[in-house]
Scaffold this motif. Structure first.
Motif, mmCIF file in Angstrom:
data_model
loop_
_atom_site.group_PDB
_atom_site.id
_atom_site.type_symbol
_atom_site.label_atom_id
_atom_site.label_comp_id
_atom_site.label_asym_id
_atom_site.label_seq_id
_atom_site.Cartn_x
_atom_site.Cartn_y
_atom_site.Cartn_z
ATOM 1 N N UNK A 8 0.058 -1.132 -0.022
ATOM 2 C CA UNK A 8 0.530 -0.002 -0.095
ATOM 3 C C UNK A 8 0.451 1.770 -0.214
ATOM 4 N N UNK A 9 0.522 2.033 -0.619
ATOM 5 C CA UNK A 9 1.139 3.277 -0.678
ATOM 6 C C UNK A 9 0.230 4.356 0.059
ATOM 7 N N UNK A 10 0.915 4.822 1.422
ATOM 8 C CA UNK A 10 0.302 5.239 1.690
ATOM 9 C C UNK A 10 0.008 6.934 1.573
ATOM 10 N N UNK A 11 1.028 7.813 1.259
ATOM 11 C CA UNK A 11 0.989 8.246 0.531
ATOM 12 C C UNK A 11 0.239 8.652 -0.750
ATOM 13 N N UNK A 12 -0.030 7.500 -1.521
ATOM 14 C CA UNK A 12 -1.167 8.165 -2.817
ATOM 15 C C UNK A 12 -2.631 7.544 -2.162
ATOM 16 N N UNK A 13 -2.355 7.343 -0.987
ATOM 17 C CA UNK A 13 -3.825 7.026 -0.025
ATOM 18 C C UNK A 13 -5.131 8.256 -0.038
ATOM 19 N N UNK A 14 -5.833 8.055 -0.018
ATOM 20 C CA UNK A 14 -6.971 9.023 -0.350
ATOM 21 C C UNK A 14 -8.008 8.849 0.764
ATOM 22 N N UNK A 15 -7.663 7.606 1.878
ATOM 23 C CA UNK A 15 -8.796 7.038 3.319
ATOM 24 C C UNK A 15 -10.114 6.887 2.684
ATOM 25 N N UNK A 16 -10.178 6.519 1.607
ATOM 26 C CA UNK A 16 -12.011 6.741 1.216
ATOM 27 C C UNK A 16 -12.150 5.125 1.981
ATOM 28 N N UNK A 17 -11.332 4.093 2.221
ATOM 29 C CA UNK A 17 -11.695 3.548 3.058
ATOM 30 C C UNK A 17 -12.682 1.713 2.762
ATOM 31 N N UNK A 18 -12.880 1.411 1.740
ATOM 32 C CA UNK A 18 -12.911 0.766 0.595
ATOM 33 C C UNK A 18 -12.184 0.114 0.662
ATOM 34 N N UNK A 19 -11.189 -0.646 1.072
ATOM 35 C CA UNK A 19 -10.485 -1.720 1.181
ATOM 36 C C UNK A 19 -10.858 -2.382 2.863
ATOM 37 N N UNK A 20 -11.255 -1.439 3.527
ATOM 38 C CA UNK A 20 -11.399 -1.611 4.980
ATOM 39 C C UNK A 20 -12.600 -2.542 5.299
ATOM 40 N N UNK A 21 -13.914 -1.741 4.064
ATOM 41 C CA UNK A 21 -14.929 -2.757 3.939
ATOM 42 C C UNK A 21 -14.971 -3.782 3.585
ATOM 43 N N UNK A 22 -13.852 -4.435 2.366
ATOM 44 C CA UNK A 22 -14.298 -5.133 1.507
ATOM 45 C C UNK A 22 -13.439 -6.496 2.082
ATOM 46 N N UNK A 23 -12.148 -6.818 3.122
ATOM 47 C CA UNK A 23 -11.942 -7.132 3.446
ATOM 48 C C UNK A 23 -10.891 -6.536 4.957
ATOM 49 N N UNK A 24 -11.889 -6.400 5.617
ATOM 50 C CA UNK A 24 -11.755 -5.440 7.284
ATOM 51 C C UNK A 24 -10.592 -6.939 7.761
ATOM 52 N N UNK A 25 -10.153 -7.992 7.473
ATOM 53 C CA UNK A 25 -9.141 -8.724 8.601
ATOM 54 C C UNK A 25 -7.330 -8.259 7.522
ATOM 55 N N UNK A 26 -7.658 -7.852 6.789
ATOM 56 C CA UNK A 26 -6.696 -7.700 5.857
ATOM 57 C C UNK A 26 -6.362 -5.803 5.563
ATOM 58 N N UNK A 27 -7.442 -5.338 6.134
ATOM 59 C CA UNK A 27 -6.777 -3.508 6.063
ATOM 60 C C UNK A 27 -7.920 -3.212 6.986
ATOM 61 N N UNK A 28 -7.156 -2.798 7.399
ATOM 62 C CA UNK A 28 -7.628 -1.061 8.699
ATOM 63 C C UNK A 28 -7.478 0.327 7.958
ATOM 64 N N UNK A 29 -7.797 1.387 8.501
ATOM 65 C CA UNK A 29 -7.678 2.244 8.497
ATOM 66 C C UNK A 29 -6.701 3.247 9.904
ATOM 67 N N UNK A 30 -5.588 3.728 9.501
ATOM 68 C CA UNK A 30 -5.288 4.387 10.170
ATOM 69 C C UNK A 30 -5.994 5.368 11.292
#
Length: 67
Positions: A8-30
């Motif tokens: 994950x390129x955290x500098x590019x991330x805009x924090x939309x959260x789609x990843x955490x919604x789709x795969x919550x055991x793999x992704x989270x949000x700071x």
């Protein structure tokens, strides 16, 4: 998901959260800035959800690299 690694390129991330919604055991949000956190860079399951999260990421911050 043999040999595949999520990056994950955290500098590019805009924090939309789609990843955490789709795969919550793999992704989270700071908690501070909402950007992606990869909880398991070499996940053993949820391949479909991980592939979907990579595909729908609005900023293109996620990638799944073949080992």
């Amino acid at each position: 998901m043999n040999g595949r690694r999520i990056t994950a390129d955290r500098d590019r991330c805009i924090g939309a959260g789609m990843c955490a919604l789709l795969a919550g055991s793999i992704f989270d949000q700071d908690d501070g800035d909402g950007r992606v956190l990869v909880l398991d860079p070499v996940p053993r399951g949820e391949l479909g959800a991980v592939l979907e999260a990579v595909a729908v990421c609005p900023s293109g911050a996620l990638s799944l690299d073949e080992g």
